[in-house]
Design a protein around this motif. Sequence first.
Motif, PDB file in Angstrom:
ATOM      1  N   ALA A 128       0.801  -1.225   0.068  1.00  0.00           N
ATOM      2  CA  ALA A 128      -0.118  -0.187   0.058  1.00  0.00           C
ATOM      3  C   ALA A 128       0.934   1.327   0.058  1.00  0.00           C
ATOM      4  N   GLN A 129       1.939   1.172   0.792  1.00  0.00           N
ATOM      5  CA  GLN A 129       2.802   2.450   0.712  1.00  0.00           C
ATOM      6  C   GLN A 129       3.418   2.533  -0.322  1.00  0.00           C
ATOM      7  N   LEU A 130       3.935   1.421  -1.167  1.00  0.00           N
ATOM      8  CA  LEU A 130       4.722   1.829  -2.335  1.00  0.00           C
ATOM      9  C   LEU A 130       3.843   2.107  -3.556  1.00  0.00           C
ATOM     10  N   ALA A 131       2.319   1.776  -3.388  1.00  0.00           N
ATOM     11  CA  ALA A 131       1.500   2.238  -4.314  1.00  0.00           C
ATOM     12  C   ALA A 131       0.933   3.565  -4.257  1.00  0.00           C
ATOM     13  N   GLY A 132       1.387   4.174  -3.019  1.00  0.00           N
ATOM     14  CA  GLY A 132       0.750   5.507  -2.797  1.00  0.00           C
ATOM     15  C   GLY A 132      -0.920   5.593  -2.246  1.00  0.00           C
ATOM     16  N   LEU A 133      -1.156   4.363  -1.489  1.00  0.00           N
ATOM     17  CA  LEU A 133      -2.419   4.346  -1.184  1.00  0.00           C
ATOM     18  C   LEU A 133      -2.596   4.801   0.491  1.00  0.00           C
ATOM     19  N   ARG A 134      -3.333   5.811   0.539  1.00  0.00           N
ATOM     20  CA  ARG A 134      -3.553   6.239   2.055  1.00  0.00           C
ATOM     21  C   ARG A 134      -4.871   6.475   2.434  1.00  0.00           C
ATOM     22  N   ASN A 135      -5.866   6.327   1.588  1.00  0.00           N
ATOM     23  CA  ASN A 135      -7.251   6.400   2.049  1.00  0.00           C
ATOM     24  C   ASN A 135      -7.825   5.028   1.983  1.00  0.00           C
ATOM     25  N   ASP A 136      -9.007   4.745   2.432  1.00  0.00           N
ATOM     26  CA  ASP A 136      -9.395   3.438   2.414  1.00  0.00           C
ATOM     27  C   ASP A 136      -9.236   2.734   1.338  1.00  0.00           C
ATOM     28  N   ILE A 137      -8.247   1.573   1.519  1.00  0.00           N
ATOM     29  CA  ILE A 137      -8.268   0.730   0.282  1.00  0.00           C
ATOM     30  C   ILE A 137      -9.498  -0.147  -0.044  1.00  0.00           C
TER      31      ILE A 137
END
Length: 568
Positions: A264-273
């Motif tokens: 998630a961190q590498l994909a730039g995902l910060r909000n609800d996945i």
Amino acid sequence: MEKRWVYQDSAEDEAVQKLAKEINVNPALANLLIQRGVDNFDEAKTFFRPNLKMLHDPFLMKDMEHAVNRLILAMERNEKILIYGDYDVDGTTSVALAYGFLQTIYEPIEYYIPDRYKEGYGISEEGIQYAAENDFSLIISLDCGIRAVGLINEARKKNIDFIICDHHRPGDQLPPAHAILNPKQVGCSYPFKELCGCGVGFKLLHGLCIRLKNHQKKLAEWLDLVAVAIAADIVPINGENRILSYFGLQRLNEAARPGLKALAQLAGLRNDINIENIVFGFAPRINAAGRMEHAKAAVQLLLAETDEQALKMANELNVQNTERRGYDTHMTQEALEMIEQEEKLLQAKTTVLFKNDWHKGVVGIVASRCIEKYYRPTVILTESHGKASGSARSVDGYDVYAAIEACSDLLEQFGGHKYAAGLTMPVENVPLFQQKFEETVAQSISDDQLIPLVNIDTKINLSDITPKFYNVVKQFAPFGPGNMRPIFMSDYLMVYGYPQILKEQHLKFSVRQEGSQKVYNAIGFGMAHYYEIVLEGKPFQMAYNVEENHYNGNTSLQLMIRDIKPME
């Protein structure tokens, strides 16, 4: 490319009004629910508030009793168990789930993933040899095995039992395994037929927990992996898959295991996945391991115990994914040029391309890319171990697996499902396959199926879109096949102000509806070609999703454009 708008049937007005009143929602939303088979208060409560108790009894699945009894017997006898899985996301998450969970309650257990290039898909001779040489007496295969009749027969001769957990279509002859768990097999009365491979593996573990009268809470902690598999394998997100993915996403967002947190961190995902994030952010990176080197790295990441260890592994997969994208771009360009240079291919109803030096790990991705430009069933082949081997992808509503099955006399191996399949043939058969596949598809596909589809759920006025309206739409999630994000249509729309083209390909503008002063922001990725239509100043109609836009700490509603047409 022109798109075909297909409107879902609207429910009876009386039923819509009744449900809207019962659950206090906009009639358009009540209509959406009825389209999804939800037509009363209790069903709406079940839909919006899933519960793990709603999962089916695993023992309704054919052979589950045999499978669980054999697994318990192996544990009582202290037998060595080998968890064997495919190299894609469904396979690697299945292995991480089964191995990761079982090793918390049983020690003599290992896992094995075949090398994509040396061993190929599914059960391999090397895998069985490894099991025999290392004294494994039970193999649990996940996301593969349903067609490995000869190899599982060989395993039996070496006194190795198989429990097959698969979801691909069985052939006419089933392998001689100790137990076969596959809801699609003849005689299986399991109520839900669309589990992914990881889902079938989860049901085996669910059955084991019931028999042991223990560990069910511990098993629920692994649902994040099941959600990743459901998303990546593009199975319908309704029925049992909706429940599994709902709680899997909850786990992923609240207490993600280190490997998924790092992705998630590498994909730039910060909000609800959500499901879409998994498909575009997680899946390519997990798949990159098996495409570029060995899928064992993906399992190691998914089983990582610390954040530091996971981030290091995820970075390695990220590098491989960047390398994969390079192959993907180059091969797609070559494939499109091959189509454009041959009139026969341009006019065909299928795309079948072969090039001996293409990278086997990305042929499926290239097939999907070709469909984006030439919307028709597509097979991309390369040479591997002296054979033509590759992947097929399909268009909405067309069964590519059945078309490949009709060409089985030219093939050595094939497997898959309605929209995606893998196949292998002698190189000299490629021209014959190209011809027969084209003839088979041409006879069975309709002209409409060769035009990209926009499935419109319901027509609304822009004024219907309010924070409350969106809050209910959001609760229709998880979205995916069988429960897609609702597509709305509004007409008599006008641009407010001036439209913008972003990065030469995206379209952004503000829009209002005739007779209303309320203005909404709209964006269409890759839709710069509609600039002239909206600039004309004439009314147009638009198909779109309603989404939240998070920017600079602010959250607002925006319309995600799916297609635009001038008013006739």
